[in-house]
Design a protein around this motif. Structure first.
Motif, PDB file in Angstrom:
ATOM      1  N   ILE A 128      67.705  20.472  80.913  1.00 39.13           N
ATOM      2  CA  ILE A 128      66.773  19.627  80.155  1.00 39.13           C
ATOM      3  C   ILE A 128      67.525  18.439  79.575  1.00 39.13           C
ATOM      4  CG2 ILE A 128      65.338  19.509  78.070  1.00 39.13           C
ATOM      5  CD1 ILE A 128      64.546  22.472  78.695  1.00 39.13           C
ATOM      6  N   GLU A 129      68.679  18.687  78.967  1.00 37.99           N
ATOM      7  CA  GLU A 129      69.455  17.589  78.394  1.00 37.99           C
ATOM      8  C   GLU A 129      69.971  16.647  79.476  1.00 37.99           C
ATOM      9  OE1 GLU A 129      72.370  19.270  75.695  1.00 37.99           O
ATOM     10  OE2 GLU A 129      70.925  19.055  74.057  1.00 37.99           O
ATOM     11  N   ALA A 130      70.257  17.165  80.664  1.00 37.93           N
ATOM     12  CA  ALA A 130      70.744  16.332  81.764  1.00 37.93           C
ATOM     13  C   ALA A 130      69.690  15.332  82.243  1.00 37.93           C
ATOM     14  CB  ALA A 130      71.205  17.208  82.923  1.00 37.93           C
ATOM     15  N   LEU A 131      68.422  15.569  81.926  1.00 37.06           N
ATOM     16  CA  LEU A 131      67.368  14.609  82.288  1.00 37.06           C
ATOM     17  C   LEU A 131      67.553  13.286  81.553  1.00 37.06           C
ATOM     18  CD1 LEU A 131      64.277  16.988  82.245  1.00 37.06           C
ATOM     19  CD2 LEU A 131      65.416  16.031  84.261  1.00 37.06           C
ATOM     20  N   GLY A 132      68.279  13.324  80.439  1.00 35.88           N
ATOM     21  CA  GLY A 132      68.597  12.101  79.718  1.00 35.88           C
ATOM     22  C   GLY A 132      67.502  11.556  78.829  1.00 35.88           C
ATOM     23  N   VAL A 133      66.504  12.374  78.493  1.00 35.99           N
ATOM     24  CA  VAL A 133      65.421  11.874  77.646  1.00 35.99           C
ATOM     25  C   VAL A 133      65.550  12.328  76.200  1.00 35.99           C
ATOM     26  CG1 VAL A 133      63.779  11.541  79.517  1.00 35.99           C
ATOM     27  CG2 VAL A 133      63.906  13.754  78.396  1.00 35.99           C
ATOM     28  N   GLY A 134      66.548  13.154  75.897  1.00 36.12           N
ATOM     29  CA  GLY A 134      66.787  13.573  74.525  1.00 36.12           C
ATOM     30  C   GLY A 134      67.457  14.932  74.462  1.00 36.12           C
ATOM     31  N   PRO A 135      68.016  15.238  73.306  1.00 34.69           N
ATOM     32  CA  PRO A 135      68.731  16.516  73.151  1.00 34.69           C
ATOM     33  C   PRO A 135      67.794  17.670  72.823  1.00 34.69           C
ATOM     34  CG  PRO A 135      68.864  15.289  71.120  1.00 34.69           C
ATOM     35  CD  PRO A 135      68.133  14.404  72.111  1.00 34.69           C
ATOM     36  N   VAL A 136      68.307  18.871  73.008  1.00 35.16           N
ATOM     37  CA  VAL A 136      67.645  20.090  72.545  1.00 35.16           C
ATOM     38  C   VAL A 136      68.373  20.500  71.281  1.00 35.16           C
ATOM     39  CG1 VAL A 136      67.085  22.475  73.083  1.00 35.16           C
ATOM     40  CG2 VAL A 136      67.064  20.767  74.897  1.00 35.16           C
ATOM     41  N   MET A 137      67.616  20.681  70.201  1.00 33.68           N
ATOM     42  CA  MET A 137      68.227  20.958  68.903  1.00 33.68           C
ATOM     43  C   MET A 137      67.575  22.171  68.249  1.00 33.68           C
ATOM     44  SD  MET A 137      70.443  18.495  68.550  1.00 33.68           S
ATOM     45  CE  MET A 137      70.834  18.636  66.830  1.00 33.68           C
ATOM     46  N   PRO A 138      68.392  23.087  67.711  1.00 37.02           N
ATOM     47  CA  PRO A 138      67.827  24.179  66.924  1.00 37.02           C
ATOM     48  C   PRO A 138      67.512  23.692  65.513  1.00 37.02           C
ATOM     49  CG  PRO A 138      70.201  24.409  67.038  1.00 37.02           C
ATOM     50  CD  PRO A 138      69.833  23.211  67.876  1.00 37.02           C
ATOM     51  N   ALA A 139      66.388  24.137  64.984  1.00 36.46           N
ATOM     52  CA  ALA A 139      66.011  23.752  63.617  1.00 36.46           C
ATOM     53  C   ALA A 139      64.979  24.727  63.082  1.00 36.46           C
ATOM     54  CB  ALA A 139      65.456  22.331  63.597  1.00 36.46           C
ATOM     55  N   GLY A 140      65.298  25.388  62.005  1.00 32.52           N
ATOM     56  CA  GLY A 140      64.318  26.247  61.341  1.00 32.52           C
ATOM     57  C   GLY A 140      63.756  27.347  62.209  1.00 32.52           C
ATOM     58  N   GLY A 141      64.586  27.994  63.015  1.00 34.37           N
ATOM     59  CA  GLY A 141      64.102  29.070  63.869  1.00 34.37           C
ATOM     60  C   GLY A 141      63.361  28.598  65.102  1.00 34.37           C
ATOM     61  N   ARG A 142      63.485  27.326  65.418  1.00 34.70           N
ATOM     62  CA  ARG A 142      62.819  26.736  66.584  1.00 34.70           C
ATOM     63  C   ARG A 142      63.839  26.013  67.427  1.00 34.70           C
ATOM     64  NH1 ARG A 142      57.449  23.912  64.073  1.00 34.70           N
ATOM     65  NH2 ARG A 142      56.754  25.743  62.929  1.00 34.70           N
ATOM     66  N   LEU A 143      63.465  25.734  68.658  1.00 34.55           N
ATOM     67  CA  LEU A 143      64.234  24.838  69.516  1.00 34.55           C
ATOM     68  C   LEU A 143      63.341  23.643  69.793  1.00 34.55           C
ATOM     69  CD1 LEU A 143      65.905  27.165  72.164  1.00 34.55           C
ATOM     70  CD2 LEU A 143      67.048  25.778  70.449  1.00 34.55           C
ATOM     71  N   SER A 144      63.810  22.477  69.426  1.00 35.18           N
ATOM     72  CA  SER A 144      63.048  21.254  69.667  1.00 35.18           C
ATOM     73  C   SER A 144      63.743  20.459  70.749  1.00 35.18           C
ATOM     74  CB  SER A 144      62.977  20.411  68.392  1.00 35.18           C
ATOM     75  OG  SER A 144      62.310  21.127  67.380  1.00 35.18           O
ATOM     76  N   GLY A 145      62.949  19.940  71.645  1.00 42.73           N
ATOM     77  CA  GLY A 145      63.482  19.114  72.715  1.00 42.73           C
ATOM     78  C   GLY A 145      62.580  17.932  72.967  1.00 42.73           C
ATOM     79  N   PRO A 146      62.926  17.136  73.967  1.00 43.50           N
ATOM     80  CA  PRO A 146      62.134  15.953  74.272  1.00 43.50           C
ATOM     81  C   PRO A 146      60.747  16.334  74.807  1.00 43.50           C
ATOM     82  CG  PRO A 146      63.835  16.291  75.935  1.00 43.50           C
ATOM     83  CD  PRO A 146      64.062  17.299  74.866  1.00 43.50           C
TER      84      PRO A 146
END
Length: 64
Positions: A30-48
């Protein structure tokens, strides 16, 4: 929590590790697509364009 024989616990731990490796490979893709990072936050994973959350039924769900 698991209740059972030690051999079964080890087998399930190996299976969990294999699934976790697949998840890591997918997140890297997903990150290799180059549209944004995947980030953990508050028990979630947020991505582009998505958020992965845990539901009230002990499952994971994607909100896109």
């Amino acid at each position: 929590m698991f209740v059972g024989r030690p051999e079964e616990l080890r087998r399930r731990e190996r299976q969990a590790a294999a699934l976790a490796a697949e998840i890591a490979r997918l997140l890297t893709g997903i990150e290799a697509l180059g549209v944004g990072p995947v980030m953990p936050a508050g028990g979630r994973l947020s991505g582009p364009g998505f958020i992965i959350v845990r539901t009230d039924r002990d499952r994971w769900s994607v909100r896109a």
